[in-house]
Design an enzyme around this catalytic site. Structure first.
Site, short mmCIF file in Angstrom:
data_model
loop_
_atom_site.label_atom_id
_atom_site.label_comp_id
_atom_site.label_asym_id
_atom_site.label_seq_id
_atom_site.Cartn_x
_atom_site.Cartn_y
_atom_site.Cartn_z
N ASP A 183 0.86 -1.20 0.00
CA ASP A 183 0.00 0.00 0.00
C ASP A 183 0.89 1.25 0.00
OD1 ASP A 183 -2.44 1.56 0.25
OD2 ASP A 183 -1.89 1.92 2.33
N SER A 184 0.28 2.39 -0.26
CA SER A 184 1.03 3.65 -0.23
C SER A 184 1.54 3.95 1.18
CB SER A 184 0.12 4.80 -0.68
OG SER A 184 -0.99 4.91 0.19
N TYR B 164 -1.14 8.60 -2.34
CA TYR B 164 -1.10 8.37 -3.79
C TYR B 164 -2.33 8.98 -4.48
CZ TYR B 164 2.61 4.74 -3.69
OH TYR B 164 3.78 4.04 -3.58
N GLY B 165 -3.42 9.12 -3.69
CA GLY B 165 -4.74 9.41 -4.27
C GLY B 165 -4.83 10.65 -5.13
N CYS C 56 -4.36 -1.55 -2.01
CA CYS C 56 -4.55 -0.12 -2.23
C CYS C 56 -5.47 0.02 -3.43
CB CYS C 56 -3.19 0.51 -2.52
SG CYS C 56 -3.25 2.26 -2.95
N ASN C 57 -6.63 0.62 -3.22
CA ASN C 57 -7.58 0.78 -4.33
C ASN C 57 -7.00 1.66 -5.43
OD1 ASN C 57 -9.18 0.33 -1.75
ND2 ASN C 57 -10.73 0.01 -3.29
N THR C 58 -6.25 2.69 -5.01
CA THR C 58 -5.71 3.65 -5.97
C THR C 58 -4.67 2.97 -6.87
OG1 THR C 58 -6.01 5.31 -4.25
CG2 THR C 58 -4.62 5.92 -6.11
N CYS D 111 -11.22 2.76 -0.02
CA CYS D 111 -9.80 3.06 0.19
C CYS D 111 -9.41 2.29 1.44
CB CYS D 111 -9.60 4.56 0.39
SG CYS D 111 -7.94 4.99 0.98
N THR D 112 -8.25 1.63 1.39
CA THR D 112 -7.90 0.74 2.51
C THR D 112 -7.49 1.51 3.78
OG1 THR D 112 -5.67 0.53 1.56
CG2 THR D 112 -7.27 -1.21 1.06
N HIS D 113 -7.28 2.81 3.66
CA HIS D 113 -7.04 3.60 4.89
C HIS D 113 -8.35 3.79 5.66
CE1 HIS D 113 -3.14 4.75 3.16
NE2 HIS D 113 -2.82 5.32 4.31
N1 DGL Z 1 -4.88 3.14 0.78
C1 DGL Z 1 -4.98 3.64 -0.52
C2 DGL Z 1 -6.21 3.26 -1.29
O1 DGL Z 1 -6.78 2.24 -0.97
C3 DGL Z 1 -4.25 4.83 -0.96
C4 DGL Z 1 -4.55 6.10 -0.32
C5 DGL Z 1 -3.61 7.15 -0.81
O2 DGL Z 1 -2.41 6.93 -0.76
O3 DGL Z 1 -4.11 8.19 -1.26
O4 DGL Z 1 -6.61 3.91 -2.20
#
Ligand code: DGL
Length: 252
Positions: free
Chosen positions: A6-7, A38-39, A69-71, A180-182
């Site tokens: 993940d990011s 990353y988003g 990470c979805n992004t 988003c996994t966060h």
């Molecule tokens: N956890 C990430 C996701 O699922 C990335 C969030 C990010 O870095 O902006 O998209």
């Protein structure tokens, strides 16, 4: 060993589901940390960073990679599958399908980063289910930063969550998809704003089931005699690696 990327800290929500569901598997987590979030970055950057991370995990001997990470999934997974045809990859997508199939109000809300909401995976899901249900989208502005700084429970974060979530609930959403996994780390705050009767949908458990099924399909499961190891890598510093380890084992 399964690589999980993940990011930053967010993919640990998926890591925790893997840890619970697959107790014999060693897990190698890589949280970039140096270039998170990353988003709001360009697709080119996210794709390049993700490839660097995958190279690192493969160089350590990972048999399977979870892009937690979805992004990064939205931007890079097709490219990764093409570049590494022998590596099984599992990616993350906003769980629009289960939300759309079970909503009673006919309105669902999807919380994700800007880059994920612009990606092909989400667009396809929107095309597929958008005719029957209303799909509302919201970017969790500041959510990733709040989780990265361990500020899930501050008044400022509560206000960020209220801003993003309240309009979805006011518009009738009875399902809120965490895309988003966060965001699962903010689940308590999100549920507080959403109120009773709104289901919060997190994909981590479904991803762990998918990983388990793929391990069987490829005949890759660790034996029940194996003693699993849990390591944490980063492109940031040792302090960040320690932060990853602490958050992984922290109960939510
Ligand atoms: N956890 C990430 C996701 O699922 C990335 C969030 C990010 O870095 O902006 O998209």
């Amino acid at each position: 060993m399964i690589g999980v990327f993940d990011s930053g800290l967010g993919g640990l929500s998926v890591w925790q589901a893997l840890y619970r569901a697959l107790p014999f598997e060693s897990l190698l987590y890589l949280g970039d940390g140096a270039r998170c979030p990353y988003g709001s970055r360009s697709s080119e950057e996210v794709c390049q960073f993700t490839e660097e991370a995958v190279e690192r995990l493969l160089s350590k001997g990972c048999k399977m990679i979870v892009i937690a990470c979805n992004t990064a999934t939205a931007v890079a997974i097709a490219h990764l599958r093409e570049k590494y045809p022998n590596v099984p990859f599992v990616g993350l997508e906003p769980a629009v399908k289960p939300a759309a199939l079970t909503t009673k109000s006919g309105v669902i809300g999807v919380l994700a980063t800007k880059r994920s909401l612009e990606g092909d995976h989400f667009r396809r899901a929107e095309e597929k289910y958008g005719a029957e249900v209303t799909i509302l989208k919201a970017v969790g502005e500041g959510f990733v930063e709040a989780v990265e700084s361990n500020e899930e429970h501050t008044a400022q974060t509560a206000e960020l969550v209220r801003k993003a979530v309240k309009p979805l609930v006011d518009a009738g959403a009875d399902k809120i998809v965490l895309g988003c996994t966060h965001y699962p780390f903010l689940r308590e705050e999100i549920a507080r704003v959403a109120g009773e009767g709104v289901e919060i949908i997190d994909s981590s458990e479904a991803v762990a089931r998918r990983v388990a099924a793929l391990l069987d399909e490829y005949d890759m499961r660790a034996s029940e005699e194996s003693k699993p190891e849990y390591d944490f890598l980063t492109f940031a510093d040792d302090e960040y690696a320690e932060k990853l380890r602490n958050k992984a084992f922290q109960t939510r």
